[in-house]
Design a protein around this motif. Structure first.
Motif, mmCIF file in Angstrom:
data_model
loop_
_atom_site.group_PDB
_atom_site.id
_atom_site.type_symbol
_atom_site.label_atom_id
_atom_site.label_comp_id
_atom_site.label_asym_id
_atom_site.label_seq_id
_atom_site.Cartn_x
_atom_site.Cartn_y
_atom_site.Cartn_z
ATOM 1 N N SER A 1 24.275 27.633 4.430
ATOM 2 C CA SER A 1 24.848 27.795 5.648
ATOM 3 C C SER A 1 24.980 27.758 6.766
ATOM 4 N N SER A 2 25.914 27.301 7.318
ATOM 5 C CA SER A 2 25.049 26.812 9.090
ATOM 6 C C SER A 2 24.770 27.537 9.756
ATOM 7 N N VAL A 3 25.288 28.791 9.629
ATOM 8 C CA VAL A 3 24.576 30.105 9.716
ATOM 9 C C VAL A 3 22.277 29.725 10.118
ATOM 10 N N ILE A 4 22.184 30.543 11.834
ATOM 11 C CA ILE A 4 20.838 30.600 12.170
ATOM 12 C C ILE A 4 20.065 31.393 11.851
ATOM 13 N N THR A 5 19.692 31.636 10.670
ATOM 14 C CA THR A 5 18.764 33.181 10.274
ATOM 15 C C THR A 5 17.556 33.390 10.664
ATOM 16 N N SER A 6 16.580 32.112 11.087
ATOM 17 C CA SER A 6 15.526 32.602 11.611
ATOM 18 C C SER A 6 14.313 31.662 12.775
ATOM 19 N N TYR A 7 13.975 31.797 12.897
ATOM 20 C CA TYR A 7 12.857 30.946 13.586
ATOM 21 C C TYR A 7 11.641 29.892 12.923
ATOM 22 N N LEU A 8 11.642 28.935 13.278
ATOM 23 C CA LEU A 8 10.271 28.126 12.692
ATOM 24 C C LEU A 8 9.030 28.057 13.896
ATOM 25 N N ILE A 9 8.098 29.169 14.594
ATOM 26 C CA ILE A 9 7.295 29.016 15.626
ATOM 27 C C ILE A 9 6.035 27.919 15.394
ATOM 28 N N GLN A 10 6.647 26.990 15.914
ATOM 29 C CA GLN A 10 5.239 25.634 16.242
ATOM 30 C C GLN A 10 4.346 26.717 17.053
ATOM 31 N N HIS A 11 3.057 26.732 16.396
ATOM 32 C CA HIS A 11 1.577 26.776 17.514
ATOM 33 C C HIS A 11 0.387 25.656 16.163
ATOM 34 N N GLY A 12 -0.393 25.608 17.412
ATOM 35 C CA GLY A 12 -1.557 24.930 17.344
ATOM 36 C C GLY A 12 -2.375 25.424 15.658
ATOM 37 N N GLN A 13 -2.473 26.740 15.472
ATOM 38 C CA GLN A 13 -2.603 26.954 14.333
ATOM 39 C C GLN A 13 -1.666 26.928 12.971
ATOM 40 N N ARG A 14 -0.814 25.570 12.882
ATOM 41 C CA ARG A 14 0.272 25.911 11.780
ATOM 42 C C ARG A 14 -0.468 25.426 11.137
ATOM 43 N N SER A 15 -0.547 25.601 9.317
ATOM 44 C CA SER A 15 -1.425 24.389 8.365
ATOM 45 C C SER A 15 -0.930 22.919 8.677
ATOM 46 N N VAL A 16 1.061 22.962 9.054
ATOM 47 C CA VAL A 16 1.158 21.441 9.240
ATOM 48 C C VAL A 16 -0.555 20.462 10.020
ATOM 49 N N ASN A 17 -0.224 21.250 11.950
ATOM 50 C CA ASN A 17 -0.748 20.905 11.909
ATOM 51 C C ASN A 17 -2.091 20.671 11.543
ATOM 52 N N THR A 18 -2.897 21.311 10.861
ATOM 53 C CA THR A 18 -4.242 20.657 10.609
ATOM 54 C C THR A 18 -4.574 20.568 9.126
ATOM 55 N N MET A 19 -3.443 19.968 8.628
ATOM 56 C CA MET A 19 -2.877 18.738 7.485
ATOM 57 C C MET A 19 -3.306 17.057 8.273
ATOM 58 N N LEU A 20 -4.588 17.126 9.312
ATOM 59 C CA LEU A 20 -3.967 15.307 10.361
ATOM 60 C C LEU A 20 -4.795 14.319 9.890
ATOM 61 N N ASN A 21 -6.411 14.862 8.570
ATOM 62 C CA ASN A 21 -7.534 14.411 8.305
ATOM 63 C C ASN A 21 -6.883 12.767 7.812
ATOM 64 N N ALA A 22 -7.503 11.542 7.583
ATOM 65 C CA ALA A 22 -6.845 11.090 6.970
ATOM 66 C C ALA A 22 -7.296 11.064 5.047
ATOM 67 N N GLN A 23 -8.441 12.014 4.857
ATOM 68 C CA GLN A 23 -8.491 12.169 3.927
ATOM 69 C C GLN A 23 -7.185 12.780 2.965
ATOM 70 N N LYS A 24 -7.106 14.001 4.174
ATOM 71 C CA LYS A 24 -6.350 15.476 3.446
ATOM 72 C C LYS A 24 -4.688 13.879 3.318
ATOM 73 N N LEU A 25 -4.157 13.576 4.408
ATOM 74 C CA LEU A 25 -3.310 13.484 4.098
ATOM 75 C C LEU A 25 -2.935 12.191 3.279
ATOM 76 N N GLU A 26 -3.778 11.564 2.777
ATOM 77 C CA GLU A 26 -3.891 10.241 1.173
ATOM 78 C C GLU A 26 -3.608 11.187 0.565
ATOM 79 N N THR A 27 -4.655 12.561 0.362
ATOM 80 C CA THR A 27 -4.339 13.390 -0.790
ATOM 81 C C THR A 27 -3.307 13.726 -0.625
ATOM 82 N N ARG A 28 -2.447 14.687 0.150
ATOM 83 C CA ARG A 28 -1.763 15.452 0.081
ATOM 84 C C ARG A 28 -0.296 14.305 -0.228
ATOM 85 N N PHE A 29 -0.324 12.979 0.200
ATOM 86 C CA PHE A 29 1.218 12.813 -0.342
ATOM 87 C C PHE A 29 1.182 11.814 -1.118
ATOM 88 N N THR A 30 -0.633 11.208 -1.958
ATOM 89 C CA THR A 30 -0.540 10.624 -2.917
ATOM 90 C C THR A 30 -0.207 11.286 -4.716
#
Length: 296
Positions: free
Chosen positions: A193-222
């Motif tokens: 549905s194109s109906v908007i029902t939530s906000y995703l809040i971008q902030h510094g503690q968000r998990s995706v922003n804390t997974m940026l070291n090389a080893q974690k990136l490599e492990t996650r994607f592989t």
């Protein structure tokens, strides 16, 4: 009961209260809230306690990552559908009503998804994600291009969710929802549905922003690529396009590594992407990666 809203949380005492307030401010009240505290060490339980009721339930488990917390909530759910809502985002008042309408319109389908907006913690709008129907018309399954959904926007019928749990491997953290969407898309259509029902809040503690070291990136994607490659149903569903899916993920890994200054590893995965599909040369990520590699 129509909907069980499962809220996994870990050390979000400073954020989860806003999330709960937004969830409880629904136009349609045919839902329950199940908070799964994934071993928090802050005062999360104290913050949540005033909200507990017949409608809001709290369960604390040993720290196991979000996949396990979401699965535990699914097992406890009383609703016909399950929606996993992150404890640092906000639900709009129409969320449950829009989901119910979407379900009724499509004769109780296996998977439904509403739209969402991304905004900063200062309430600055960053993006609007509500073009799913157009994307679906362009491609059999637009998820081959990437994870277009937030976890908040997707709801799954409980019987289907129980048979298709999140992978609980910590190494997959941040990509566990995308892996599940791919598994589900190989089995069922996504009714959007194109109906908007939530906000995703971008902030510094968000998990995706804390997974940026090389080893974690490599492990996650592989780990993600291995899981997808081992799934015969996904490979059969995408057919000749499967190599394109793998290429896109190796290319994204190369870009993320280059962006973090890990050039040798970036080149390694750029070569892997090339191996799977030469079409990477028409992708903007390819040129963004080259740009980062050329910066001294």
């Amino acid at each position: 009961m129509f909907l069980s809203i499962v809220v996994p949380t870990y050390n979000r005492a400073n954020l989860i209260e806003n999330t709960l307030k937004s969830i409880l401010n629904q136009e349609c009240e045919d839902f329950e809230v199940i908070v799964i505290d994934d071993g928090s060490t802050d005062n999360t339980e104290e913050v949540i306690r005033p909200y507990l009721s017949e409608k809001v339930h709290y369960h604390k488990i040993e720290n196991s990552e979000r996949g396990a917390a979401r699965n535990r909530g699914t097992e406890l759910a009383n609703g016909e559908y399950v929606n996993w809502f992150d404890s640092d985002d906000e639900m709009l008042p129409n969320h449950v009503a829009a989901l119910k309408e979407l379900v009724d319109q499509n004769n109780k389908p296996e998977v439904v998804a509403t739209s969402f907006m991304i905004k900063s913690e200062n309430n600055i709008l960053k993006a609007t994600k509500n073009k799913f129907s157009k994307l679906q018309k362009k491609r059999k399954n637009f998820l081959i291009e990437g994870n277009y959904f937030s976890c908040n926007s997707v709801s799954v019928r409980k019987d289907v969710a129980l048979l298709n749990p999140f992978v609980e491997d910590r190494k997959l953290s941040v990509s566990e929802d995308y892996e599940l969407w791919l598994r589900l898309s190989a089995q069922f259509p996504f009714h959007t549905s194109s109906v908007i029902t939530s906000y995703l809040i971008q902030h510094g503690q968000r998990s995706v922003n804390t997974m940026l070291n090389a080893q974690k990136l490599e492990t996650r994607f592989t780990t993600f690529i291995q899981l997808v490659s081992d799934n015969k149903q996904i490979k059969e569903y995408f057919g000749k396009e499967f190599n394109y899916l793998i290429m896109k993920n190796y290319l994204l890994l190369a870009l993320e590594l280059a962006n973090c200054g890990h050039k040798k590893k970036s080149v390694k995965y750029l070569k892997q992407a090339w191996k799977y599909s030469k079409s990477l040369v028409v992708k903007k990520w390819f040129y963004a990666t080259l740009k980062h590699l050329m910066i001294k």
